[in-house]
Design an enzyme around this catalytic site. Structure first.
Site: not given
Length: 444
Positions: A152, A207
């Site tokens: 993002d 992540y």
């Protein structure tokens, strides 16, 4: 005129008119201009014949020479391009690391120059380095391009992987990196099978989310106190709550793109935990790691945001179970600054092709030192300096009281998950156990 004279005349005519062409006949005979008389007399039918042949595309000696010279120039100017076209075009993967600050995510928005992405800089470098033709940059499908994960806006990566077809030029990594900014690096390259797709062949993604530990301070505590240090008890509670995400759950409340009845809203989380905190520039930070098969837009930021809201005392622990149900739950979304794609996993591909003698396993062990160095040089300092300057976490924490965490749970769970009782979950949390095994969820 004797034979020697005829031969001399023929030789003179050949020198004046070019090589003799027997099949064209005597009408193409060319004579020298007469001295003082302008043009020489032309045999009957010669001018008409030349016009006819000019219309039919006949090329005389002068025109042939000019076109040959032009072709030679074109060949010379395109010599480098021809050499590249003769190079093998192969399917490869690139290991990328980048700092996402200032970019609108990873994926390119073709035709839009308003929102700059990481792929804009990458494709430009591929073209300028001579790895791909220029028209491939306009249509990335021509090089079979695929990224492993879409990050993002503002999100960084230490181990992003993209697959594509390129010309295998000499010193390819050095040439690509020479056309990239310092905060975007290609750290590794490996050959893969012709049908490899980095997105479809990826088994899991890891992540990490880096945040200042004052985010876990109780709501009555100063939300911007840089001297705050995370206690062992609070860290233990954070990890027990994060463990509730493990397993398969309906994460429709953790994204704006899915409804409660969509099968794709169900995601499997392999692991999630918070590491020991560390101090940088007088401020304490912690890193939350999460490994899952795949993630939806904003999912990880909302997973972190909800745990922060619970630990700070804005939300009850029961909100975790309500999130798995059909009812809409107001889940806060943590800032994008601290989110980083650390690693992507290809276990199944490695088992099948990693030891076939033709391909290397996609484990990037040799590049680990470069990945660590990039994080220390570009990712961590960017997160720390941006947090100090923009106070993104502190500002987001001030919005938590605006969220409504008291929504009533839907009567029917309707998501096919096996619930555990409130007493069981509270006991597991109290003992430090894992109350989020696959196909189960925390219940209060």
């Amino acid at each position: 005129m004797g034979l020697p004279g005829l031969r001399a005349t023929a030789w003179a005519l050949r020198r004046a008119c070019g090589p003799w062409t027997p099949h064209l006949g005597p009408r193409l005979l060319c004579l020298h201009p007469m001295a003082g008389n302008g043009e020489a007399p032309m045999p009957v039918g010669t001018k008409q014949e030349q016009n006819k042949k000019a219309r039919s595309g006949w090329q005389g000696p002068t025109r042939i020479w000019e076109e040959t010279e032009q072709q030679a120039k074109k060949l010379k100017s395109s010599e480098d391009g021809e050499q590249q076209r003769k190079l093998p075009k192969r399917k490869i993967v690139l290991l990328m690391a980048y700092s996402g600050k200032g970019y609108h995510g990873m994926q390119r928005n073709v035709g839009s120059s308003k929102f700059k992405t990481i792929e804009d800089d990458l494709v430009s470098a591929l073209v300028r380095s001579g790895c791909i033709p220029e028209n491939h940059g306009e249509d990335m499908r021509k090089m079979s391009f695929q990224r492993c994960a879409r990050t993002d806006k503002g999100v960084s990566a230490a181990g992003q992987v993209v697959s594509l077809k390129v010309w295998l030029i000499d010193d390819i990594l050095e040439k690509i990196n020479s056309h990239l900014p310092s905060h975007i690096r290609i750290l590794g390259l490996k050959r893969v099978t012709g049908g490899f797709n980095s997105k479809n062949k990826c088994d899991a993604r890891t992540y990490f989310y880096m945040l200042p530990t004052f985010a876990f301070a109780h709501k009555d505590h100063d939300s911007q106190d840089e001297t705050y240090r995370l206690s062992t008890e609070t860290l233990g509670r954070v990890n027990r709550l994060l463990a509730c995400y493990k397993g398969t759950h309906n994460f429709h409340n953790f994204t704006s793109q899915k409804g409660p009845h969509e099968p794709s809203a169900r995601r499997y989380i392999l692991d999630m935990f918070c590491e020991e905190p560390f101090v940088r520039e007088g401020m304490e930070f912690a890193v939350i790691k999460v490994k899952g098969q795949s993630f939806m837009t904003h999912q990880i930021r909302k997973m972190v945001g909800l745990v922060v809201a619970i630990v700070k005392g804005y939300a009850p622990e029961s909100v975790l179970e309500r999130c798995w149900g059909e009812a809409k739950v107001d889940v806060p979304k943590a800032p994008g600054l601290g989110l980083v794609l650390e690693r992507v996993h290809f276990e199944k591909y490695n088992q099948r092709f990693g030891h076939d003698g033709l391909h290397e396993p996609l484990d990037w062990a040799r590049e680990e030192a470069e990945v660590t160095a990039f994080k220390e040089q570009h990712i961590y300092p960017t997160i720390i300096s941006t947090e100090r300057q923009e106070r993104s976490m502190a500002q987001w924490l001030s919005t938590l009281p605006m969220h409504n965490f008291s929504a009533t749970a839907h009567a029917a769970a309707g998501v096919g998950t096996k619930m555990v009782s409130s007493m069981q979950c509270q006991e597991a949390i109290g003992l430090g156990g894992d109350c989020g095994q696959q196909e189960s969820s925390c219940s209060t």
